[in-house]
Design a protein around this motif. Structure first.
Motif, PDB file in Angstrom:
ATOM      1  N   ASN A 378       0.838  -1.204   0.000  1.00  0.00           N
ATOM      2  CA  ASN A 378       0.000   0.000   0.000  1.00  0.00           C
ATOM      3  C   ASN A 378       0.869   1.249   0.000  1.00  0.00           C
ATOM      4  OD1 ASN A 378      -1.972   1.937   0.285  1.00  0.00           O
ATOM      5  ND2 ASN A 378      -2.674   1.254   2.292  1.00  0.00           N
ATOM      6  N   GLU A 379       0.589   2.158  -0.921  1.00  0.00           N
ATOM      7  CA  GLU A 379       1.211   3.480  -0.872  1.00  0.00           C
ATOM      8  C   GLU A 379       0.187   4.516  -1.352  1.00  0.00           C
ATOM      9  OE1 GLU A 379       5.655   5.118  -1.327  1.00  0.00           O
ATOM     10  OE2 GLU A 379       4.776   4.467  -3.226  1.00  0.00           O
ATOM     11  N   PRO A 381      -1.369   7.003   0.991  1.00  0.00           N
ATOM     12  CA  PRO A 381      -1.384   7.397   2.396  1.00  0.00           C
ATOM     13  C   PRO A 381      -2.702   7.979   2.884  1.00  0.00           C
ATOM     14  CG  PRO A 381       0.624   8.153   1.327  1.00  0.00           C
ATOM     15  CD  PRO A 381      -0.261   7.636   0.241  1.00  0.00           C
ATOM     16  N   VAL A 384      -5.427   5.042   3.852  1.00  0.00           N
ATOM     17  CA  VAL A 384      -5.078   3.889   4.687  1.00  0.00           C
ATOM     18  C   VAL A 384      -6.264   3.411   5.532  1.00  0.00           C
ATOM     19  CG1 VAL A 384      -3.658   3.134   6.636  1.00  0.00           C
ATOM     20  CG2 VAL A 384      -2.601   4.297   4.697  1.00  0.00           C
ATOM     21  N   HIS A 388      -7.789  -0.529   5.210  1.00  0.00           N
ATOM     22  CA  HIS A 388      -7.915  -1.548   6.258  1.00  0.00           C
ATOM     23  C   HIS A 388      -9.371  -1.925   6.494  1.00  0.00           C
ATOM     24  CE1 HIS A 388      -3.760  -1.949   7.188  1.00  0.00           C
ATOM     25  NE2 HIS A 388      -3.606  -0.680   7.545  1.00  0.00           N
ATOM     26  N   TYR A 399       0.973  -7.683   4.518  1.00  0.00           N
ATOM     27  CA  TYR A 399       0.810  -6.246   4.291  1.00  0.00           C
ATOM     28  C   TYR A 399       2.154  -5.546   4.425  1.00  0.00           C
ATOM     29  CZ  TYR A 399      -0.782  -1.409   5.082  1.00  0.00           C
ATOM     30  OH  TYR A 399      -0.985  -0.046   5.004  1.00  0.00           O
ATOM     31  N   PHE A 401       3.893  -1.589   4.001  1.00  0.00           N
ATOM     32  CA  PHE A 401       3.742  -0.140   3.861  1.00  0.00           C
ATOM     33  C   PHE A 401       5.067   0.450   4.312  1.00  0.00           C
ATOM     34  CE2 PHE A 401       2.325   4.099   5.195  1.00  0.00           C
ATOM     35  CZ  PHE A 401       1.386   4.435   4.227  1.00  0.00           C
TER      36      PHE A 401
END
Length: 535
Positions: A378-379, A381, A384, A388, A399, A401
């Protein structure tokens, strides 16, 4: 007798390090010539991408990654990514070529005059061997340091004329001995310390667990779950977590603590003992002042990182191997009453409007199409919390990050993660701003047919900075919007198959189809609305 190159390859083979991530220059050619068939070279078109791929590879495979950079310029290009690897606690050996020894004093072209200073303080150790005979032993030492908890990157500067030097009998024997060494890290906690901590938990009126990245990284996931279930304590994720370290579908899971001092303390109100496992105390940003803990609360940190223990602003600490420590603690505690089940704290997010998906709707569609064993990178921001909420990750090692706070990790790490865990589908959820920090990773994915699914959430802005501008009362800042991007065209230019999702159903199908194939990367552009986070 053997050459330095042969001795170096023996060290790497002995450690199982046979994948090299690099971008070669003239000073690296002597190291790479006659490249052995049992090694794999993964080319990146820019050095930060090279390190990012190695970062994802190491984290996904739980091995040590090897990077090869081009002397000073290449190291400089890679520094942001090396800082990210440091924050991620990634075991990584970064090598860089150096000019021939005969021309170092005169600082000839491409000489790195202070090679060991350039990567500091981002690395745990930086070294340039004083003799050609010391290269293999130095490399063995570098691997040991990278793998010593807390894990992290190390750096070696290697003069280009060292590799063809032939070792004499004594030097060769020393190199073989260095290759054969093994260092095992298993620092068990003192039994009385464990008993005292168990007693503190049993005496507490209302204890709570906070879990961090190193629970997943150290292999303590199952032990932490056992501890939580035996004590019946509620479990929070440490703020700004870069890993998932407790099942998010578990009835004792409460959500993510906010990354600010005052709001975090308010979130823990009512608890008199906070047991933090495998996390920094705490990863704060932005600055919102207040007490570190609720009134009357105490904190104990379990960590294998002595530096984290030392710099914590509050509480006691026990430094030990996490699986051993948590297992011993779980054996000491009685079976407490389970706390009342409660859903994790969630924010309300908007539904789709005008044919453009909201972040939550898009991520739910992505999660619906992804297989159960997906490894998520995940990028994005600003999204986020929605990520989830949509994915509910509940298995270890699923996961990734960036813990460092900078951009450029996601696309590169996803390629490396797929190479490191080829038996798992990798889905990279990334913002349209984030992907351009390491967009060259798309070429590597296409060139090596790495089957990553890139889902680009496009809103034509740095949404997380719009949020920070609100928090910091910094209105009127330029450069926060990025109109005119066409990531599908860019990706196609690198040889990646691309799609644009026109709705949730189509997005689910595209993700399902992409993760089921092994023919190379797929990029799915998803226009979304912008929704800013809250503390």
């Amino acid at each position: 007798m053997r050459t330095v190159r042969e001795a170096v390859l023996d060290v790497l083979r002995a450690r199982g390090i046979t994948t090299v991530f690099g971008n070669p220059g003239s000073t690296e050619l002597p190291m790479l010539k006659q490249f052995p068939e049992d090694f794999r070279y993964v080319l990146g078109l820019q050095e930060a991408v090279v390190v990012g791929m190695a970062d994802g590879f190491a984290l996904a495979s739980r091995t040590t990654a090897l990077v090869n950079l081009h002397t000073g310029p290449g190291t400089g290009n890679a520094m942001g990514a090396v800082l990210g690897a440091r924050a991620n606690r990634t075991p990584m050996v970064v090598t860089a070529g150096q000019q021939v020894r005969a021309m170092l004093t005169m600082e000839a072209l491409l000489a790195n005059p202070q090679a060991t200073l350039l990567p500091q303080p981002a690395v745990k150790w930086a070294y340039e061997p004083p003799r050609a005979a010391d290269v293999a032993p130095a490399l063995a030492r570098a691997v040991q340091i990278a793998e010593t908890p807390p894990h992290g990157p190390v750096f070696l500067s290697l003069p280009m004329d060292d590799f063809d030097v032939r070792l004499d009998e004594g030097e060769d024997s020393a190199a073989r001995a260095a290759a054969a060494r093994r260092v095992v890290h298993a620092a068990a906690p003192d039994a009385q310390v464990v008993k005292d901590l168990a007693d503190r938990i049993s005496r507490a009126r209302s204890a709570v667990l906070v879990v961090g990245d190193d629970v997943d990284a150290s292999g303590a996931w199952d032990d932490v779950r056992t501890l939580a279930e035996r004590t019946g304590l509620p479990v929070w994720a440490a703020p700004a977590s870069a890993r998932v370290s407790f099942p998010r579908s578990h009835p004792q899971f409460r959500g993510d603590l906010p990354p600010a001092i005052g709001p975090l303390a308010r979130c823990l109100a009512g608890h008199d003992l906070v047991l933090v496992i495998g996390a920094q105390v705490f990863r704060y940003y932005p600055y919102v002042p207040g007490p570190y803990l609720p009134e009357g609360a105490e904190l104990v940190l379990l960590t294998r990182d002595a530096d984290e223990a030392a710099k914590a602003p509050v509480g006691d600490a026990v430094v030990a191997d996490l699986p051993l420590a948590v297992r011993a603690l779980a054996d000491q505690v009685g079976r407490g009453e389970a706390v009342a089940a409660a859903a994790p704290r969630e924010s309300r997010f908007a539904e789709p409007a005008d044919g453009v998906l909201s972040p939550l709707a898009a991520l739910r569609a992505v999660a619906q199409g992804a297989p159960e064993n997906t490894l998520w990178v995940n990028e994005s921001p600003s999204n986020v919390p929605q990520f989830h909420q949509a994915t509910r990750i509940s298995t270890p090692g699923s996961y990734l990050f960036s813990a460092g706070g900078g951009l450029g990790f996601g696309a590169a790490a996803a390629v490396g993660a797929q190479l490191g865990a080829p038996d798992r589908p990798v889905v990279c959820v990334i913002g349209d701003g984030s992907i351009h920090y390491a967009v060259q990773a798309l070429w590597t994915a296409a060139a090596y047919q790495v089957p990553v699914t890139f889902v680009v959430l496009s809103n034509a802005r740095y949404a997380i900075l719009h949020w920070f501008a609100q928090v910091e009362r910094a209105q009127g800042v330029p450069g926060l919007d990025i109109p005119g991007l066409d990531i599908a065209s860019v990706a196609a230019g690198y040889g990646v198959r691309t799609h644009q999702a026109g709705g949730a159903g189509e997005l689910t199908k595209l993700v399902r189809d992409s993760t089921a194939q092994q023919d190379g990367p797929v990029l799915i552009d998803v226009p979304i609305t912008t929704e800013l986070p809250t503390l």
